[in-house]
Design a protein around this motif. Structure first.
Motif, PDB file in Angstrom:
ATOM      1  N   TYR A  85       0.867  -1.179   0.000  1.00 41.39           N
ATOM      2  CA  TYR A  85       0.000   0.000   0.000  1.00 41.39           C
ATOM      3  C   TYR A  85       0.905   1.231   0.000  1.00 41.39           C
ATOM      4  CZ  TYR A  85      -3.253  -3.520   1.731  1.00 41.39           C
ATOM      5  OH  TYR A  85      -4.017  -4.650   1.882  1.00 41.39           O
TER       6      TYR A  85
ATOM      7  N   LEU B  47      -8.760 -11.648  -4.593  1.00 37.67           N
ATOM      8  CA  LEU B  47     -10.132 -11.245  -4.937  1.00 37.67           C
ATOM      9  C   LEU B  47     -10.175 -10.229  -6.071  1.00 37.67           C
ATOM     10  CD1 LEU B  47     -11.597 -10.799  -1.329  1.00 37.67           C
ATOM     11  CD2 LEU B  47     -11.945 -12.727  -2.870  1.00 37.67           C
TER      12      LEU B  47
ATOM     13  N   ILE C  94      -9.173  -7.107  -5.661  1.00 41.41           N
ATOM     14  CA  ILE C  94      -9.416  -5.779  -5.089  1.00 41.41           C
ATOM     15  C   ILE C  94      -8.119  -4.971  -5.087  1.00 41.41           C
ATOM     16  CG2 ILE C  94     -10.090  -4.553  -2.981  1.00 41.41           C
ATOM     17  CD1 ILE C  94     -11.829  -7.006  -2.276  1.00 41.41           C
TER      18      ILE C  94
ATOM     19  N   LEU D 160     -15.683 -16.771  -8.685  1.00 41.57           N
ATOM     20  CA  LEU D 160     -15.166 -16.669  -7.324  1.00 41.57           C
ATOM     21  C   LEU D 160     -16.284 -16.341  -6.336  1.00 41.57           C
ATOM     22  CD1 LEU D 160     -11.780 -15.046  -6.635  1.00 41.57           C
ATOM     23  CD2 LEU D 160     -13.628 -14.675  -5.061  1.00 41.57           C
TER      24      LEU D 160
ATOM     25  N   TYR E 188     -16.988 -15.403  -2.398  1.00 46.74           N
ATOM     26  CA  TYR E 188     -16.202 -14.881  -1.283  1.00 46.74           C
ATOM     27  C   TYR E 188     -17.043 -14.839  -0.007  1.00 46.74           C
ATOM     28  CZ  TYR E 188     -13.714 -11.483   1.614  1.00 46.74           C
ATOM     29  OH  TYR E 188     -13.095 -10.848   2.654  1.00 46.74           O
TER      30      TYR E 188
ATOM     31  N   PRO F 114     -16.749 -13.152   3.525  1.00 53.15           N
ATOM     32  CA  PRO F 114     -15.964 -12.226   4.343  1.00 53.15           C
ATOM     33  C   PRO F 114     -16.081 -12.573   5.818  1.00 53.15           C
ATOM     34  CG  PRO F 114     -18.041 -11.205   3.769  1.00 53.15           C
ATOM     35  CD  PRO F 114     -18.037 -12.560   3.112  1.00 53.15           C
TER      36      PRO F 114
ATOM     37  N   LEU G  50     -19.715  -7.112   8.705  1.00 58.98           N
ATOM     38  CA  LEU G  50     -21.029  -6.744   8.187  1.00 58.98           C
ATOM     39  C   LEU G  50     -21.868  -6.088   9.274  1.00 58.98           C
ATOM     40  CD1 LEU G  50     -21.772  -9.906   6.056  1.00 58.98           C
ATOM     41  CD2 LEU G  50     -20.502  -7.865   5.476  1.00 58.98           C
TER      42      LEU G  50
END
Lengths: 271, 256
Positions: free
Chosen positions: B15, B52, B54, B70, B72, B74, B79
């Motif tokens: 990052y 993924l 992302i 795919l 996924y 999480p 959530l």
């Protein structure tokens, strides 16, 4: 009684009712998402950014609607990003934007021809003072926002509920977030200079809050929120006309009462 | 083992200016049950985000099979249970990309979603609100949603976090059943080594910004795990299960 009926039948009251209906429908619907996404204060901050746009427009002679929308869209773009959230909480950022643009609004308005009177109007607004030619414009823009929102509701829902899975499913969540804020900012920008910041904020929070307390399924929550907003609008207008009270404040109190009753009912019935 | 569904070649991830993982070379092959483990902060989430799609690699290449679908799952703590959504509403979300923009889910999407709920043993709870479900039931709903994508690769991020022992075992058995019966390739991410090593055929262990890949037998060695976690550990095998425990420096493994 006849005097009251006469006031009620006046074009001014009828226009206010028409504006109130579309605000209630759009605000009630969007408010459910605003509350669920936990971005209630983003709504307030966007409204304040938009108000600063109106204050600037009045000072330099731009079209207030254009300026309000422009500022609201810029604010939407800002809030759709994740700015340094690893270092500071999002609430702090929202608070900073709200405070900055509140101060800016006061400063800009104080230099204008109407001074603090304009600030008061931007804050509290007056739905009874909406010009007849604005009514059609608000309806058209309101319906446009509503139509787009309804059509894209499942994508907005997925991104709001679970952005990571949405990304894994191929959705560009930043774009969807931006689109959501664009709709919200656009709606606020269109109506802020007509009905004021407080009423818009009220439409985005109170009806949804009451609905979430009594309805269990999302579709019902949306339906009850819109109904709450409509009932609050109508009751507020009628009561303010009968008792000669400030319209915006009366509408907000009616919506708050409704929310309070629903909250108690929700708690008592264990929903 | 079949051909790769996803292939990482010399991938570097990070990052901003910070590199989190480098030299990641990995094949997720069809039919694989791959476990990704590592201590907190080792880069599991970073690798997962790249898998993924992302997070884009800073360098190197990630190749995905043309027929990759795919699903996924999480971490359920991510959530927001405030949303007034039923179990079925959530499973239907897995159908959204198939439904397309503007349209509403069709009856066939509802049927398929109900079938997925049935597969995870929750058909009866379809109309129940997600927030009213237990942790294990919520996890099953999220697995059902991933199944609604009709995946050939199922990626699960810490699926047993915060579950009690019987529920954890039931969830892992469900995942294994899906792997065996439905022939779904599995990537299971967890910081709990015992959990992953019990089910995965192959393991990826994150160590100092690098990924070690091998069979469970190769990597479930005291020396390797000591390096990964930075503490002395004991590894014992009971039936087909690995048991890993941290020990004091002076302790002997048999006593742990």
């Amino acid at each position: 009684m006849s005097e009251w009926l006469e006031t009620w039948r006046s074009p001014m009251a009828q226009d206010a009712l028409r504006v109130g209906i579309i605000l209630a429908i759009v605000g009630g619907y969007m408010g459910v998402f605003v509350v669920l996404k936990r971005i209630v204060f983003v709504g307030a901050a966007l409204a304040q950014v938009s108000a600063a746009g109106v204050a600037l427009a009045l000072l330099v002679g731009w079209q207030p609607l254009f300026s309000a929308i422009l500022f609201a869209l810029a604010g939407s773009a800002f809030f759709a990003q994740s700015w340094g959230e690893r270092r500071v909480a999002r609430e702090a950022l929202i608070g900073a934007v709200f405070l900055t643009f509140s101060a800016l609004t006061v400063l800009l308005a104080s230099r204008g021809a109407h001074g603090m009177e304009e600030v008061q109007h931007l804050l509290a607004g007056d739905i009874l003072a909406v010009a007849p030619e604005e009514v059609t414009r608000i309806w058209l823009l309101g319906l446009l926002v509503l139509a787009v929102f309804v059509m894209l509701r499942k994508e907005f829902l997925l991104v709001a509920f679970d952005a990571e899975t949405a990304q894994a499913l191929g959705y560009r969540t930043r774009l969807w977030e931006f689109a959501f804020y664009l709709m919200l900012g656009g709606f606020i920008g269109v109506v802020i200079h007509l009905v004021g910041l407080v009423l818009i904020f009220g439409y985005l929070v109170l009806p949804a809050l009451g609905a979430l307390m009594v309805a269990r399924r999302l579709t019902r929550v949306v339906g009850v929120a819109v109904l709450n907003a409509l009932v609050g609008t109508l009751a507020g207008l009628v009561v303010s006309v009968i008792f000669d009270l400030p319209t915006t404040a009366t509408m907000l109190v009616c919506m708050s009462l409704l929310t309070g009753v629903e909250s108690v009912a929700g708690l008592l019935t264990g929903r | 083992m079949g051909e790769p569904l996803v292939r990482f070649q010399d991938v570097v991830l990070g990052y901003g200016r910070q590199v989190v993982l480098s030299d990641v070379t990995l094949d997720i092959r069809r039919g694989d049950f791959f476990g990704l483990v590592g201590p907190n902060g080792s880069g599991k989430t970073t690798l997962l985000r790249c898998l993924l799609g992302i997070l884009k690699p800073r360098s190197g290449q990630v190749t995905r099979a043309a027929d990759l679908r795919l699903g996924y799952v999480p971490q359920r703590e991510m959530l927001d249970a405030l949303f007034p959504l039923t179990a079925l509403d959530i499973v239907l979300m897995g159908r959204y990309p198939h439904v397309g923009l503007v349209r509403s889910p069709r009856p066939s999407d509802r049927e398929l979603s109900m079938h997925c709920l049935q597969q995870v043993g929750l058909a009866d709870l379809a109309p129940r609100l997600y927030r009213e479900l237990s942790g294990g039931q919520r996890q099953r709903v999220l697995i059902a949603r991933a199944l609604a994508v009709q995946p050939n690769l199922l990626v699960l991020d810490e699926p047993t976090n915060g579950l009690d022992l019987p529920t954890e075992a039931a969830i892992l058995d469900l995942i294994e059943r899906l792997h065996l019966r439905n022939e779904i390739t599995i990537v299971l991410v967890s910081h709990v080594l015992n959990v992953v090593a019990r089910y995965a055929h192959r393991l990826g262990v994150l160590l100092d910004g690098r990924l070690l890949v091998g069979d469970a037998d190769e990597l479930m060695q005291e020396q390797v795990l000591r390096e990964v976690y930075g503490v002395p550990v004991c590894v014992q095998r009971v039936d087909s299960h690995y048991l890993v425990a941290v020990r004091d420096a002076e302790e002997v493994c048999g006593d742990v």
